[in-house]
Scaffold this active site. Structure first.
Site, PDB file in Angstrom:
ATOM      1  N   ASN A   1     -12.082   1.532  11.675  1.00  0.00           N
ATOM      2  CA  ASN A   1     -12.478   1.643  10.255  1.00  0.00           C
ATOM      3  C   ASN A   1     -13.203   0.429   9.682  1.00  0.00           C
ATOM      4  O   ASN A   1     -14.034   0.576   8.795  1.00  0.00           O
ATOM      5  CB  ASN A   1     -11.275   2.053   9.384  1.00  0.00           C
ATOM      6  CG  ASN A   1     -10.120   1.101   9.471  1.00  0.00           C
ATOM      7  OD1 ASN A   1     -10.068   0.230  10.336  1.00  0.00           O
ATOM      8  ND2 ASN A   1      -9.170   1.256   8.576  1.00  0.00           N
TER       9      ASN A   1
ATOM     10  N   LYS B   1     -10.510  -5.209  23.022  1.00  0.00           N
ATOM     11  CA  LYS B   1     -10.778  -3.780  23.236  1.00  0.00           C
ATOM     12  C   LYS B   1     -11.022  -3.117  21.879  1.00  0.00           C
ATOM     13  O   LYS B   1     -10.098  -2.796  21.147  1.00  0.00           O
ATOM     14  CB  LYS B   1      -9.589  -3.092  23.937  1.00  0.00           C
ATOM     15  CG  LYS B   1     -10.006  -1.754  24.510  1.00  0.00           C
ATOM     16  CD  LYS B   1      -8.954  -0.676  24.418  1.00  0.00           C
ATOM     17  CE  LYS B   1      -8.815  -0.024  23.099  1.00  0.00           C
ATOM     18  NZ  LYS B   1      -9.950   0.758  22.585  1.00  0.00           N
TER      19      LYS B   1
ATOM     20  N   LYS C   1     -13.098   3.129  20.466  1.00  0.00           N
ATOM     21  CA  LYS C   1     -14.257   3.761  21.128  1.00  0.00           C
ATOM     22  C   LYS C   1     -15.192   4.458  20.128  1.00  0.00           C
ATOM     23  O   LYS C   1     -16.350   4.706  20.436  1.00  0.00           O
ATOM     24  CB  LYS C   1     -13.816   4.715  22.237  1.00  0.00           C
ATOM     25  CG  LYS C   1     -13.086   5.947  21.771  1.00  0.00           C
ATOM     26  CD  LYS C   1     -12.914   6.922  22.934  1.00  0.00           C
ATOM     27  CE  LYS C   1     -12.241   8.191  22.499  1.00  0.00           C
ATOM     28  NZ  LYS C   1     -10.841   8.281  22.784  1.00  0.00           N
TER      29      LYS C   1
ATOM     30  N   GLY D   1      -3.952  -0.914  14.072  1.00  0.00           N
ATOM     31  CA  GLY D   1      -4.138   0.524  14.255  1.00  0.00           C
ATOM     32  C   GLY D   1      -2.953   1.274  13.682  1.00  0.00           C
ATOM     33  O   GLY D   1      -2.234   0.762  12.812  1.00  0.00           O
ATOM     34  N   SER D   2      -2.725   2.461  14.199  1.00  0.00           N
ATOM     35  CA  SER D   2      -1.697   3.327  13.624  1.00  0.00           C
ATOM     36  C   SER D   2      -0.294   2.892  14.053  1.00  0.00           C
ATOM     37  O   SER D   2      -0.113   2.288  15.115  1.00  0.00           O
ATOM     38  CB  SER D   2      -1.953   4.766  14.069  1.00  0.00           C
ATOM     39  OG  SER D   2      -1.918   4.825  15.470  1.00  0.00           O
TER      40      SER D   2
ATOM     41  N   GLU E   1      -0.637  -5.041  13.030  1.00  0.00           N
ATOM     42  CA  GLU E   1      -1.141  -4.643  11.700  1.00  0.00           C
ATOM     43  C   GLU E   1      -1.229  -3.123  11.735  1.00  0.00           C
ATOM     44  O   GLU E   1      -2.160  -2.573  12.328  1.00  0.00           O
ATOM     45  CB  GLU E   1      -2.522  -5.256  11.453  1.00  0.00           C
ATOM     46  CG  GLU E   1      -2.527  -6.764  11.357  1.00  0.00           C
ATOM     47  CD  GLU E   1      -1.954  -7.286  10.049  1.00  0.00           C
ATOM     48  OE1 GLU E   1      -1.694  -6.481   9.127  1.00  0.00           O
ATOM     49  OE2 GLU E   1      -1.749  -8.503   9.954  1.00  0.00           O
TER      50      GLU E   1
ATOM     51  N   ARG F   1     -12.668   2.435  -1.369  1.00  0.00           N
ATOM     52  CA  ARG F   1     -13.228   1.516  -0.397  1.00  0.00           C
ATOM     53  C   ARG F   1     -13.134   2.190   0.967  1.00  0.00           C
ATOM     54  O   ARG F   1     -12.083   2.726   1.332  1.00  0.00           O
ATOM     55  CB  ARG F   1     -12.385   0.224  -0.428  1.00  0.00           C
ATOM     56  CG  ARG F   1     -12.830  -0.825   0.535  1.00  0.00           C
ATOM     57  CD  ARG F   1     -12.135  -2.144   0.184  1.00  0.00           C
ATOM     58  NE  ARG F   1     -12.463  -3.166   1.158  1.00  0.00           N
ATOM     59  CZ  ARG F   1     -11.553  -3.832   1.855  1.00  0.00           C
ATOM     60  NH1 ARG F   1     -10.265  -3.612   1.671  1.00  0.00           N
ATOM     61  NH2 ARG F   1     -11.927  -4.742   2.721  1.00  0.00           N
TER      62      ARG F   1
ATOM     63  N   CYS G   1      -6.213   0.898   5.644  1.00  0.00           N
ATOM     64  CA  CYS G   1      -4.751   0.779   5.649  1.00  0.00           C
ATOM     65  C   CYS G   1      -4.248   0.339   4.285  1.00  0.00           C
ATOM     66  O   CYS G   1      -3.108   0.576   3.932  1.00  0.00           O
ATOM     67  CB  CYS G   1      -4.321  -0.218   6.707  1.00  0.00           C
ATOM     68  SG  CYS G   1      -5.198  -1.766   6.525  1.00  0.00           S
TER      69      CYS G   1
ATOM     70  N   GLU H   1      -0.203   8.827   5.580  1.00  0.00           N
ATOM     71  CA  GLU H   1      -1.447   8.120   5.267  1.00  0.00           C
ATOM     72  C   GLU H   1      -2.537   9.182   5.128  1.00  0.00           C
ATOM     73  O   GLU H   1      -2.749   9.973   6.048  1.00  0.00           O
ATOM     74  CB  GLU H   1      -1.836   7.260   6.480  1.00  0.00           C
ATOM     75  CG  GLU H   1      -1.518   5.812   6.353  1.00  0.00           C
ATOM     76  CD  GLU H   1      -2.177   4.983   7.460  1.00  0.00           C
ATOM     77  OE1 GLU H   1      -2.015   5.306   8.639  1.00  0.00           O
ATOM     78  OE2 GLU H   1      -2.831   3.995   7.108  1.00  0.00           O
TER      79      GLU H   1
ATOM     80  N   SER I   1      -7.982  -8.058  -0.221  1.00  0.00           N
ATOM     81  CA  SER I   1      -8.252  -8.686   1.080  1.00  0.00           C
ATOM     82  C   SER I   1      -9.085  -9.949   0.884  1.00  0.00           C
ATOM     83  O   SER I   1     -10.086  -9.932   0.173  1.00  0.00           O
ATOM     84  CB  SER I   1      -9.020  -7.724   1.979  1.00  0.00           C
ATOM     85  OG  SER I   1      -8.298  -6.530   2.113  1.00  0.00           O
TER      86      SER I   1
HETATM   87  P1  NAD Z   1      -5.313   4.078  16.474  1.00  0.00           P
HETATM   88  O1  NAD Z   1      -3.909   3.592  16.518  1.00  0.00           O
HETATM   89  O2  NAD Z   1      -5.577   5.468  16.906  1.00  0.00           O
HETATM   90  O3  NAD Z   1      -6.264   3.158  17.352  1.00  0.00           O
HETATM   91  C1  NAD Z   1      -6.341   1.757  17.171  1.00  0.00           C
HETATM   92  C2  NAD Z   1      -6.784   1.124  18.469  1.00  0.00           C
HETATM   93  O4  NAD Z   1      -5.779   1.360  19.455  1.00  0.00           O
HETATM   94  C3  NAD Z   1      -8.079   1.679  19.049  1.00  0.00           C
HETATM   95  O5  NAD Z   1      -8.790   0.635  19.689  1.00  0.00           O
HETATM   96  C4  NAD Z   1      -7.578   2.679  20.071  1.00  0.00           C
HETATM   97  O6  NAD Z   1      -8.507   2.900  21.118  1.00  0.00           O
HETATM   98  C5  NAD Z   1      -6.353   1.968  20.591  1.00  0.00           C
HETATM   99  N1  NAD Z   1      -5.352   2.853  21.194  1.00  0.00           N
HETATM  100  C6  NAD Z   1      -5.072   4.133  20.887  1.00  0.00           C
HETATM  101  N2  NAD Z   1      -4.095   4.599  21.687  1.00  0.00           N
HETATM  102  C7  NAD Z   1      -3.737   3.576  22.502  1.00  0.00           C
HETATM  103  C8  NAD Z   1      -2.780   3.421  23.538  1.00  0.00           C
HETATM  104  N3  NAD Z   1      -1.972   4.418  23.904  1.00  0.00           N
HETATM  105  N4  NAD Z   1      -2.697   2.225  24.159  1.00  0.00           N
HETATM  106  C9  NAD Z   1      -3.491   1.200  23.798  1.00  0.00           C
HETATM  107  N5  NAD Z   1      -4.415   1.285  22.823  1.00  0.00           N
HETATM  108  C10 NAD Z   1      -4.525   2.453  22.180  1.00  0.00           C
HETATM  109  O7  NAD Z   1      -5.815   3.808  14.979  1.00  0.00           O
HETATM  110  P2  NAD Z   1      -7.239   4.131  14.369  1.00  0.00           P
HETATM  111  O8  NAD Z   1      -7.320   5.599  14.097  1.00  0.00           O
HETATM  112  O9  NAD Z   1      -8.320   3.488  15.150  1.00  0.00           O
HETATM  113  O10 NAD Z   1      -7.158   3.320  12.991  1.00  0.00           O
HETATM  114  C11 NAD Z   1      -6.538   3.823  11.870  1.00  0.00           C
HETATM  115  C12 NAD Z   1      -5.127   3.270  11.729  1.00  0.00           C
HETATM  116  O11 NAD Z   1      -5.204   1.837  11.720  1.00  0.00           O
HETATM  117  C13 NAD Z   1      -4.480   3.641  10.427  1.00  0.00           C
HETATM  118  O12 NAD Z   1      -3.129   3.937  10.649  1.00  0.00           O
HETATM  119  C14 NAD Z   1      -4.626   2.372   9.592  1.00  0.00           C
HETATM  120  O13 NAD Z   1      -3.688   2.244   8.559  1.00  0.00           O
HETATM  121  C15 NAD Z   1      -4.481   1.318  10.621  1.00  0.00           C
HETATM  122  N6  NAD Z   1      -5.070   0.061  10.166  1.00  0.00           N
HETATM  123  C16 NAD Z   1      -4.233  -0.969   9.852  1.00  0.00           C
HETATM  124  C17 NAD Z   1      -4.763  -2.155   9.372  1.00  0.00           C
HETATM  125  C18 NAD Z   1      -3.858  -3.296   9.009  1.00  0.00           C
HETATM  126  O14 NAD Z   1      -4.360  -4.411   8.917  1.00  0.00           O
HETATM  127  N7  NAD Z   1      -2.571  -3.086   8.815  1.00  0.00           N
HETATM  128  C19 NAD Z   1      -6.139  -2.305   9.238  1.00  0.00           C
HETATM  129  C20 NAD Z   1      -6.965  -1.226   9.569  1.00  0.00           C
HETATM  130  C21 NAD Z   1      -6.413  -0.046  10.053  1.00  0.00           C
END
Ligand code: NAD
Length: 493
Positions: A163, A186, A189, A240-241, A262, A290, A296, A393, A453
């Site tokens: 994002n 990493k 993708k 990520g999530s 995070e 935004r 997040c 979310e 931020s």
């Molecule tokens: P995601 O968890 O699907 O993916 C995040 C990253 O993890 C990607 O690079 C993905 O390829 C990788 N990934 C996915 N599965 C994996 C696995 N099994 N092993 C290792 N890596 C893996 O999240 P997303 O859809 O890319 O992003 C959205 C999420 O990120 C939302 O939940 C959002 O709230 C969160 N986010 C948090 C913050 C923060 O600072 N707290 C900031 C931005 C986004």
């Protein structure tokens, strides 16, 4: 400035398409590739090398080999590299902004904002790099001495989401460079192109080979799995999530890796009856819209005092319906598409469920027809407190509004979530600001502010929103480890 197809093609052609391992851009060991798409059109933008497990381990080999010398590199040199990269990104701000708009969909104005915000982490950590203090003291018994120094944690795996393609990378790479760590990055993708250009810029700024290695690929776990199982890795920093974060925490346990997490958020946005409602609507627009709500920190639950709920909802819906959806490269566009069709379906399922439970779509409520994955900016009124949309979310341009009558009730509703990342509070009463901030279980509170931020502030969450902080003086500590040297009494005979 009009963005022509030629300008887009020229920029895309300048982005490296290989894996960055030990300072070289390489093909994948099995020759595999994957495509990156424009979410506004669905068309292919670029084809990148797709890392295998073998490539991921080659990246770790390079990071491990570079770690010793990098840790001994003077802080001033590391600082200068970050500062040069900051200047280069500033010079190329339009390229970075357009690239993010192309791969992620956000309007150009927002992408420019992300370049400013994301790049600031490089400047901030260039300044922090030379101010990484230790301490020296005499033991309470008055004889022996205590010397404490910070050392780099060691090779790190950095995993970023789609994002905020630049800022999520600079928030990790900046402090890791400052602290003297080497890295395997990493990127997601869906949006790896910005990281490719960022890495190329760091090499140009003088980052030695092997310090930053970048391995994008089709399968995230076949990259992270072998790297995390290797005892040479010392840390994983993930954005990520929450479900993926939990899984990585379990994997990290095997080698007792340092972790920074995070994760997801479900931000409450509290509006009290003493708030300036126009400012609250302005803040709501920023906190909700935004990144098209794909943040997040996005306000997810609008909790409004019952006496002003109608007026707030009306004004908010007016502002939301005045937005112009469109491909981010069009100057008139103020709302881009969602990242893919699955994301749009998920958003619509939450809206449909809320409407079936009694909520009313004051504006929007539907996907938009045509190319790309656009969703109408939506305000839902009268959302029941147990609706699914208040628990999940949303990650889209949808604002559910619900009401409270007392401060205690507002705090209880805000805290009724397993998440604890960002929260927002609109009131003109400063005493209330302190009371609510003290009782609210969130890592960050925006007080009469819809955007919080900042590279100089500690960003992060509590509860299932994560562990650790990025930015601020806390950010570098995530990449440092403390070593204590006990010194015998220098007066002893
Ligand atoms: P995601 O968890 O699907 O993916 C995040 C990253 O993890 C990607 O690079 C993905 O390829 C990788 N990934 C996915 N599965 C994996 C696995 N099994 N092993 C290792 N890596 C893996 O999240 P997303 O859809 O890319 O992003 C959205 C999420 O990120 C939302 O939940 C959002 O709230 C969160 N986010 C948090 C913050 C923060 O600072 N707290 C900031 C931005 C986004």
């Amino acid at each position: 400035m009009t963005i022509t197809p030629e300008r887009e093609a020229e920029l895309l052609a300048s982005v490296p398409t290989g894996l960055l391992i030990d300072g070289e851009w390489r093909d994948a060991s099995d020759g595999g590739t994957f495509d990156v798409h424009d979410p506004a059109t669905g068309k292919v933008l670029a084809t990148l090398a797709s890392a295998t497990s073998e490539d991921a381990l080659a990246a770790l080999d390079a990071a491990d080999a570079a770690q010793g010398q990098w840790a001994l590199t003077p802080a001033r040199e590391r600082s200068n590299i970050l500062r040069r990269a900051f200047d280069l990104i500033n010079e190329r701000a339009e390229d970075f902004a357009l690239l993010m708009t192309l791969e992620m969909g956000k309007p150009l104005a927002e992408a420019r904002g992300e370049v400013t915000y994301g790049n600031e982490f490089l400047r901030w950590f260039s300044e922090e790099a030379v101010r990484d203090y230790g301490r020296y003291l005499t033991t309470p018994e008055g004889k022996n001495k205590i010397l404490v120094q910070n050392k780099p944690v060691g090779p790190c795996l950095l995993i970023t989401p789609w994002n905020f393609p630049l800022a999520m990378a600079t928030r990790k790479v900046g402090p890791a460079i400052a602290a003297g760590c080497t890295m395997v990055l990493k990127p997601a993708k869906l949006t790896p192109l910005t990281s490719q250009l960022f890495a190329a810029t760091l090499l140009e700024a003088g980052l030695p080979a092997g310090v930053l290695n970048v391995v994008s690929g089709k399968s995230a776990s076949s990259i992270s799995g072998p790297v995390m199982a290797d005892p040479r890795l010392r840390k994983v920093s993930f954005t990520g999530s929450t479900p993926v974060g939990k899984r990585l925490l379990k994997d990290a346990a095997d080698n007792v890796l340092r972790t920074s997490m995070e994760l997801g958020g479900n931000a409450p946005f509290l509006v009290f009856d003493d708030a300036d409602l126009d400012k609250a609507v302005e803040g709501a627009m920023a906190a909700k819209m935004r990144n098209m709500g794909e943040a997040c920190t996005a306000a997810n639950r609008f909790l409004v005092q019952d006496t002003v709920a109608e007026e707030f909802t009306r004004k908010f819906a007016e502002a939301m319906s005045s937005l112009t959806p469109g491909r981010g490269t069009e100057e008139a566009s103020t709302v881009g598409p969602l990242i893919d069709s699955g994301a749009r379906d998920d958003v619509h399922a939450l809206v449909s469920d809320a409407v079936a439970a009694g909520a009313v779509a004051v504006t929007g409520g539907e996907p938009l027809a045509g190319d790309g994955y656009f969703y109408a900016p939506t305000v839902l009124g009268g959302v029941p407190n147990d609706a699914e949309i208040l628990r999940e979310e949303i990650f889209g341009p949808v604002a559910p509004v619900t009401t409270f009558s007392t401060e205690e009730e507002a705090i209880a509703l805000a805290n009724a979530s397993e998440y604890g990342l960002a929260s927002y509070l609109f009131t003109s009463d400063y005493a209330r600001m302190f009371r609510v901030a003290e009782q609210i279980e969130f890592g960050m509170v925006g007080f009469n502010a819809g955007v919080i931020s900042n590279a100089a502030a500690p960003f992060g969450g509590v509860k299932q929103s994560g562990l650790g902080r990025e930015g601020g003086s806390e950010g570098i500590a995530e990449y440092s480890t403390v070593q204590y040297i006990g010194i015998a009494d220098p007066y002893a005979k």
